[in-house]
Enzyme design. Structure first.
Site, PDB file in Angstrom:
ATOM      1  N   TYR A 140       0.818  -1.207   0.000  1.00 20.75           N
ATOM      2  CA  TYR A 140       0.000   0.000   0.000  1.00 20.75           C
ATOM      3  C   TYR A 140       0.858   1.267   0.000  1.00 20.75           C
ATOM      4  O   TYR A 140       0.443   2.316  -0.482  1.00 20.75           O
ATOM      5  CB  TYR A 140      -0.898   0.041   1.236  1.00 20.75           C
ATOM      6  CG  TYR A 140      -2.250  -0.584   1.059  1.00 20.75           C
ATOM      7  CD1 TYR A 140      -2.373  -1.912   0.667  1.00 20.75           C
ATOM      8  CD2 TYR A 140      -3.407   0.142   1.297  1.00 20.75           C
ATOM      9  CE1 TYR A 140      -3.622  -2.485   0.519  1.00 20.75           C
ATOM     10  CE2 TYR A 140      -4.657  -0.427   1.156  1.00 20.75           C
ATOM     11  CZ  TYR A 140      -4.759  -1.740   0.772  1.00 20.75           C
ATOM     12  OH  TYR A 140      -5.995  -2.305   0.633  1.00 20.75           O
ATOM     13  N   LYS A 191       2.786 -15.406   2.639  1.00 21.66           N
ATOM     14  CA  LYS A 191       2.983 -16.112   1.368  1.00 21.66           C
ATOM     15  C   LYS A 191       4.489 -16.370   1.275  1.00 21.66           C
ATOM     16  O   LYS A 191       5.162 -15.989   0.307  1.00 21.66           O
ATOM     17  CB  LYS A 191       2.441 -15.255   0.208  1.00 21.66           C
ATOM     18  CG  LYS A 191       2.435 -15.929  -1.150  1.00 21.66           C
ATOM     19  CD  LYS A 191       1.383 -17.013  -1.306  1.00 21.66           C
ATOM     20  CE  LYS A 191       1.555 -17.723  -2.646  1.00 21.66           C
ATOM     21  NZ  LYS A 191       0.656 -18.899  -2.788  1.00 21.66           N
ATOM     22  N   ASP A 223      -3.378 -18.087   0.438  1.00 24.02           N
ATOM     23  CA  ASP A 223      -4.361 -18.769  -0.410  1.00 24.02           C
ATOM     24  C   ASP A 223      -5.094 -19.843   0.385  1.00 24.02           C
ATOM     25  O   ASP A 223      -6.324 -19.980   0.312  1.00 24.02           O
ATOM     26  CB  ASP A 223      -3.709 -19.340  -1.684  1.00 24.02           C
ATOM     27  CG  ASP A 223      -2.422 -20.108  -1.419  1.00 24.02           C
ATOM     28  OD1 ASP A 223      -1.912 -20.095  -0.280  1.00 24.02           O
ATOM     29  OD2 ASP A 223      -1.914 -20.744  -2.372  1.00 24.02           O
ATOM     30  N   ASP A 247      -6.595  -6.732   3.987  1.00 27.10           N
ATOM     31  CA  ASP A 247      -7.690  -6.056   3.280  1.00 27.10           C
ATOM     32  C   ASP A 247      -8.630  -7.099   2.687  1.00 27.10           C
ATOM     33  O   ASP A 247      -9.849  -7.048   2.860  1.00 27.10           O
ATOM     34  CB  ASP A 247      -7.102  -5.169   2.171  1.00 27.10           C
ATOM     35  CG  ASP A 247      -8.177  -4.485   1.350  1.00 27.10           C
ATOM     36  OD1 ASP A 247      -9.128  -3.969   1.961  1.00 27.10           O
ATOM     37  OD2 ASP A 247      -8.073  -4.482   0.109  1.00 27.10           O
ATOM     38  N   ASP A 251     -12.565  -8.598   4.280  1.00 24.77           N
ATOM     39  CA  ASP A 251     -13.832  -8.556   3.543  1.00 24.77           C
ATOM     40  C   ASP A 251     -14.445  -9.945   3.494  1.00 24.77           C
ATOM     41  O   ASP A 251     -15.651 -10.128   3.672  1.00 24.77           O
ATOM     42  CB  ASP A 251     -13.608  -8.091   2.087  1.00 24.77           C
ATOM     43  CG  ASP A 251     -13.876  -6.597   1.913  1.00 24.77           C
ATOM     44  OD1 ASP A 251     -13.630  -5.850   2.867  1.00 24.77           O
ATOM     45  OD2 ASP A 251     -14.323  -6.199   0.816  1.00 24.77           O
TER      46      ASP A 251
HETATM   47  C1  IPM Z   1     -10.510  -0.916   3.658  1.00 31.10           C
HETATM   48  C2  IPM Z   1     -10.735  -0.320   2.295  1.00 31.10           C
HETATM   49  C3  IPM Z   1      -9.561   0.588   1.979  1.00 31.10           C
HETATM   50  C4  IPM Z   1      -8.306  -0.252   2.001  1.00 31.10           C
HETATM   51  C5  IPM Z   1      -9.685   1.378   0.663  1.00 31.10           C
HETATM   52  C6  IPM Z   1     -10.972   2.167   0.595  1.00 31.10           C
HETATM   53  C7  IPM Z   1      -8.506   2.269   0.428  1.00 31.10           C
HETATM   54  O1  IPM Z   1     -10.889  -1.323   1.351  1.00 31.10           O
HETATM   55  O2  IPM Z   1     -10.458  -0.149   4.639  1.00 31.10           O
HETATM   56  O3  IPM Z   1     -10.438  -2.134   3.765  1.00 31.10           O
HETATM   57  O4  IPM Z   1      -7.960  -0.864   0.987  1.00 31.10           O
HETATM   58  O5  IPM Z   1      -7.657  -0.307   3.047  1.00 31.10           O
HETATM   59 MG    MG Z   2     -11.003  -3.271   2.154  1.00 26.31          MG
END
Ligand code: IPM
Ligand code: MG
Length: 356
Positions: A140, A191, A223, A247, A251
């Site tokens: 990042y 990884k 993975d 990240d 999710d």
């Molecule tokens: C998160 C989001 C952010 C990230 C984006 C919006 C930059 O996806 O907070 O997980 O990738 O960290």
């Molecule tokens: Mg995210």
């Protein structure tokens, strides 16, 4: 002196969900919690007002504040701006500016939502995972980065994955300490079979384990971790990983709980100052329609009260109220099962406030 909470509604559904979380905090304020609010824009809203996604105005407020409550950033209308001006850059900039290296993303399944998950209820019931994501390093932020023309005259995109030993150690300490307070199981995701950066990560996590001998550490390739998260998610207690893997996995973990609309997060620096935001995005498709689920933001406010105001009792009061409204059958569209009555964002906020 009052503790100052910077309120950053952001873009998309941000303003609506933050409004409800703020009302929840105002209940605590009325009952004696000594807090004050200061509003500031971030992301696209900040670009519109000041020409920058993290302008000086917002920087000054957030640097002075004791904690920051954020909605979400991003909206398609900003997608064609120069990259440094885009809303997401504002979020990355505030994380870096406040040194918020430790991102805690709990994925907890409320029993009432077992059927809202796309996985079978028996696979997810009782699920309680804490993802500890490193937030200010990795690909990042690594240099070099950018899109340029290479020596063959072809355009090339570059990002760089890098971690220093100290960056890995400090997030490792957070994760081991968190595991000690829970079920003493830590999974470090890497990884290391391909990427040297994460080979170092793995080595340091193993080394740190000697300082936390009561925690059982295991290592998993990313993975495989993605697969195990849907195959048998209850094997996990605390998961620690780098910025990009965290990240993605957070999710994924969020969907185990039925909806990403339920998951709060805390991003902390070394002193406990933090930025609190729902794990979900700005959902521009439903923005301004009073449809969004405010619970992740309300639960983020609870984390704020716990970690930055050190008030466990008040944090629990919010969390209990959220549990109660779910028991009472209040559902926004994202967590409703067929046939259930759907409430709006503000009605959900009302319900939580009543339950408090
Ligand atoms: C998160 C989001 C952010 C990230 C984006 C919006 C930059 O996806 O907070 O997980 O990738 O960290
Ligand atoms: Mg995210």
């Amino acid at each position: 002196m009052s503790k100052v909470i910077a309120i950053l509604p952001g873009d998309g559904i941000g303003p609506e969900i933050v409004r409800e979380a703020r009302r929840v905090l105002e209940v605590l304020q009325k009952d004696g919690l000594d807090i004050a609010f200061e509003d500031a824009p971030l992301g696209g809203a900040a670009y519109d007002a000041y020409g920058s996604p993290y302008p000086e105005f917002t920087q000054n407020i957030c640097r002075r504040a004791d904690a920051v409550l954020l909605g979400a950033v991003g909206s398609p209308q900003y997608d064609n701006l120069d990259r440094p001006l885009r809303p997401e850059r504002g979020l990355l900039a505030i994380r870096k500016d406040l040194n918020l290296f430790a991102n805690l993303r709990p994925a907890v399944l409320y029993p009432e939502l077992a059927n809202a998950s796309t996985l079978k209820p028996e696979v997810v019931s009782g699920l309680d995972i804490l993802i500890v994501r490193e937030l200010t390093g990795d690909i990042y932020f690594g240099q070099p980065r950018g899109i340029s023309v290479n020596e063959n005259g072809e355009r090339e995109g570059i990002n760089t994955m890098r971690y220093t030993e100290s960056e890995i150690r400090r997030i490792g300490h957070i994760a081991f300490a968190a595991a000690q307070k829970r079920n003493k199981k830590l999974t470090s995701v890497d990884k290391a079979n391909v990427l040297e950066t994460t080979e170092l990560w793995k080595e340091i996590m193993t080394d740190l384990n000697r300082e936390y001998p009561d925690v059982t550490l295991n290592h998993m390739y990313v993975d495989n971790a993605a697969m195990q998260l849907v195959k048998n998610p209850k094997q996990f207690d605390v998961v620690v990983t780098g910025n990009i893997f965290g990240d993605i996995l957070s999710d994924q973990a969020s969907m185990l709980t039925g909806s990403i609309g339920m998951l709060p997060s805390a991003s902390l620096n070394e002193t406990g100052k933090g930025l609190y935001e729902p794990s979900h995005g700005s959902a521009p498709d439903i923005a301004g329609q009073n449809k969004a689920n405010p619970l992740a933001t309300i639960l983020s406010a609870a984390m704020l009260v716990r970690y930055s105001l050190n008030n466990e009792q008040a944090a629990c009061r919010i969390e209990k109220a959220v549990g109660k409204v779910l028991q009472q059958g209040y559902r926004t569209a994202d967590i409703a099962e067929k046939g259930m009555k759907i409430v709006s964002c503000s009605e959900m906020g009302d319900a939580v406030i009543n339950a408090m």
